[in-house]
Enzyme design. Structure first.
Site, PDB file in Angstrom:
ATOM      1  CB  SER A 134      54.726  48.087  45.027  1.00 51.79           C
ATOM      2  OG  SER A 134      55.664  49.063  45.115  1.00 51.79           O
ATOM      3  CE  LYS A 191      48.770  48.602  42.567  1.00 51.18           C
ATOM      4  NZ  LYS A 191      48.690  49.528  43.258  1.00 51.18           N
ATOM      5  CG  HIS A 207      50.746  46.464  45.662  1.00 48.02           C
ATOM      6  ND1 HIS A 207      50.781  45.910  44.604  1.00 48.02           N
ATOM      7  CD2 HIS A 207      51.316  47.705  45.582  1.00 48.02           C
ATOM      8  CE1 HIS A 207      51.298  46.681  43.784  1.00 48.02           C
ATOM      9  NE2 HIS A 207      51.515  47.676  44.429  1.00 48.02           N
TER      10      HIS A 207
HETATM   11  C1  LIG Z   1      48.999  51.234  42.929  1.00 49.04           C
HETATM   12  C2  LIG Z   1      48.718  52.006  43.911  1.00 49.04           C
HETATM   13  C3  LIG Z   1      48.204  53.333  44.168  1.00 49.04           C
HETATM   14  C4  LIG Z   1      47.497  54.055  43.286  1.00 49.04           C
HETATM   15  O1  LIG Z   1      46.241  53.104  42.906  1.00 49.04           O
HETATM   16  P1  LIG Z   1      45.384  53.808  41.718  1.00 49.04           P
HETATM   17  O2  LIG Z   1      44.032  53.460  41.751  1.00 49.04           O
HETATM   18  O3  LIG Z   1      45.946  53.066  40.368  1.00 49.04           O
HETATM   19  O4  LIG Z   1      45.704  55.363  41.374  1.00 49.04           O
HETATM   20  C5  LIG Z   1      48.245  53.969  45.630  1.00 49.04           C
HETATM   21  N1  LIG Z   1      48.814  53.397  46.682  1.00 49.04           N
HETATM   22  C6  LIG Z   1      49.575  52.266  46.296  1.00 49.04           C
HETATM   23  C7  LIG Z   1      50.340  51.725  47.574  1.00 49.04           C
HETATM   24  C8  LIG Z   1      49.772  51.608  45.240  1.00 49.04           C
HETATM   25  O5  LIG Z   1      50.334  50.440  45.276  1.00 49.04           O
END
Ligand SMILES: *Cc1c(COP(=O)(O)O)cnc(C)c1O
Length: 406
Positions: A183, A242, A211
């Site tokens: 990220s 996301k 992502h």
């Molecule tokens: C955002 C993210 C998470 C967490 O996701 P949520 O559903 O908001 O808990 C887990 N792993 C990665 C790689 C992320 O970017």
């Protein structure tokens, strides 16, 4: 007791603030979108949301959510195995498996829970987890909860991964785990090479597509599409929070027996509430839309290419990206903060990242591109970066020194 604890906490908070690491939250008054309204009533262009496909305020998803409130109620008030499984949860799980070309899916309240609950039920101290050094916090926490031997390899470094795999040969089962897109840089994990090493050293693979799902690959199926490995990876985790609408919810999808055992033993699944029916229904609708068309992916990929090209032409130093994340490198922490503050005044909402979120002297502004952005909005963003960059006599790289942007 609390008096002492209170002064301890106050000191901790003061030291966070002194280190410049205190996180202040900016308040948004509008739905998520390309344009958002911030707390002073001003409208700004948003370049720091995970709303990659622009679905967070999509009419079809809102309608699906509203009608599910009428048909299935507001909440389920139960965990899945007691009385928290509605038809919508099963349908959504099937949609996710179809999307990724996997055998079965288990839903969680968030991907943080999916990652937190995946290792401990599957592996023991006889086994090995080989984890990328830049993996998400939820993977790190999940690994901590599991008794398997831990091996760590440098980010996307295949030589190091191979060394760790060699070291882990004494263990019974081996699981390589990696974020699919990292990220902070926007690079993808080299899954083709990881898969080959896994075959060579008799290991399984788990990827977190948070992502990349909806984003990477021609039709947005993620890195398994990009590397032509659909259905080959044992475990995929991901989020509905996301690109997939941005509400809440996570999942683990993959081999049937793995998912079946998680339903029996995964603690965040067994001891936490089911996602609300409106979220499940909107998720089902979203996957139907993904089946019908790839227009959003096409636009997102075009937008990202356009933005990176424009920023590079203006003289900015952009990390090579294979996702919708563009890291505009500034190196200096203070500069990244100053730049973000000035960009907000120019109507561009972005965030600067600096140590300890990224390595020392690797400060940057992370720009996240969305299918919701229009070309003229991308142009405005590039123009604002150039204007502010010139105001700040932006040093491009420590070695290149100060250089005027075009
Ligand atoms: C955002 C993210 C998470 C967490 O996701 P949520 O559903 O908001 O808990 C887990 N792993 C990665 C790689 C992320 O970017």
């Amino acid at each position: 007791m609390y008096q002492n604890f209170k002064s301890f906490l106050s000191e901790e908070l003061a030291s966070i603030e002194q280190a410049g690491l205190y996180k202040n939250e900016r308040i948004i008054l509008s739905p998520q979108g390309a344009i958002i309204k911030v707390s002073d009533g001003k409208e700004v262009l948003n370049f720091c949301a995970n709303n990659y496909l622009g679905l967070s305020n999509h009419n079809a998803l809102k309608e699906a959510a509203k009608s599910a409130i009428d048909s299935h109620g507001y909440g389920v008030s139960s965990v899945r195995f007691i009385c928290g499984t509605q038809d919508l949860h099963k349908q959504l799980e099937a949609k996710i498996a179809k999307f990724f070309g996997t055998e079965d899916t288990i839903l969680y309240a968030a991907c943080f829970d999916a990652n937190g609950g995946v290792f401990e039920p599957l592996l023991t101290e006889e086994d090995a987890i080989i984890s990328d050094s830049l993996n998400h916090a939820s993977i790190i926490d999940g690994v901590r909860l599991c008794k398997a031997q831990r091996f760590r390899y440098a980010n996307a470094d295949m030589e190091d991964l191979e060394n760790q795999l060699k070291k882990a040969q004494a263990q019974r089962f081996r699981l390589i785990v990696t974020d699919a897109v990292f990220s902070m840089d926007g690079n993808v994990a080299p899954l083709d090479k990881i898969y080959k090493l896994a075959e060579k050293y008799n290991a399984m693979v788990m990827i977190d597509e948070s992502h990349s799902a909806g984003v990477v690959g021609k039709t947005g199926r993620g890195v398994t599409e990009l590397f032509n490995l659909k259905g080959k990876i044992e475990i995929i985790t991901g989020t509905l929070g996301k690109a997939f609408g941005g509400a809440i919810g996570g999942f683990t999808t993959g081999k049937k027996e793995i998912i079946e055992l998680l339903r029996q033993r995964s603690r965040p699944y067994l001891f936490s509430n089911s996602i609300p029916p409106m979220v499940a229904a909107a998720g089902i609708k979203m996957f139907e839309m993904m089946d019908e068309s790839n227009d959003l992916q096409i636009k997102l990929h075009e937008n990202t290419t356009y933005f990176v090209k424009g920023m590079k032409a203006a003289g900015f130093d952009i990390k090579p990206t294979e996702s919708a994340i563009c890291a505009v490198m500034l190196y200096d922490a203070k500069l990244s903060q100053e730049m973000a503050t000035r960009l907000l005044k120019e109507g561009i909402y972005v965030i600067g990242f600096y140590f300890p979120v990224v390595p020392k002297n690797q400060a940057r502004i992370r720009v996240q591109i969305s299918a919701a952005h229009e070309k003229e909005q991308l142009d405005k963003c590039i123009a604002a970066f150039t204007k502010v960059g010139n105001q700040l006599n932006l040093p491009l790289t420590p070695s290149k020194g100060v250089r005027k942007l075009k």
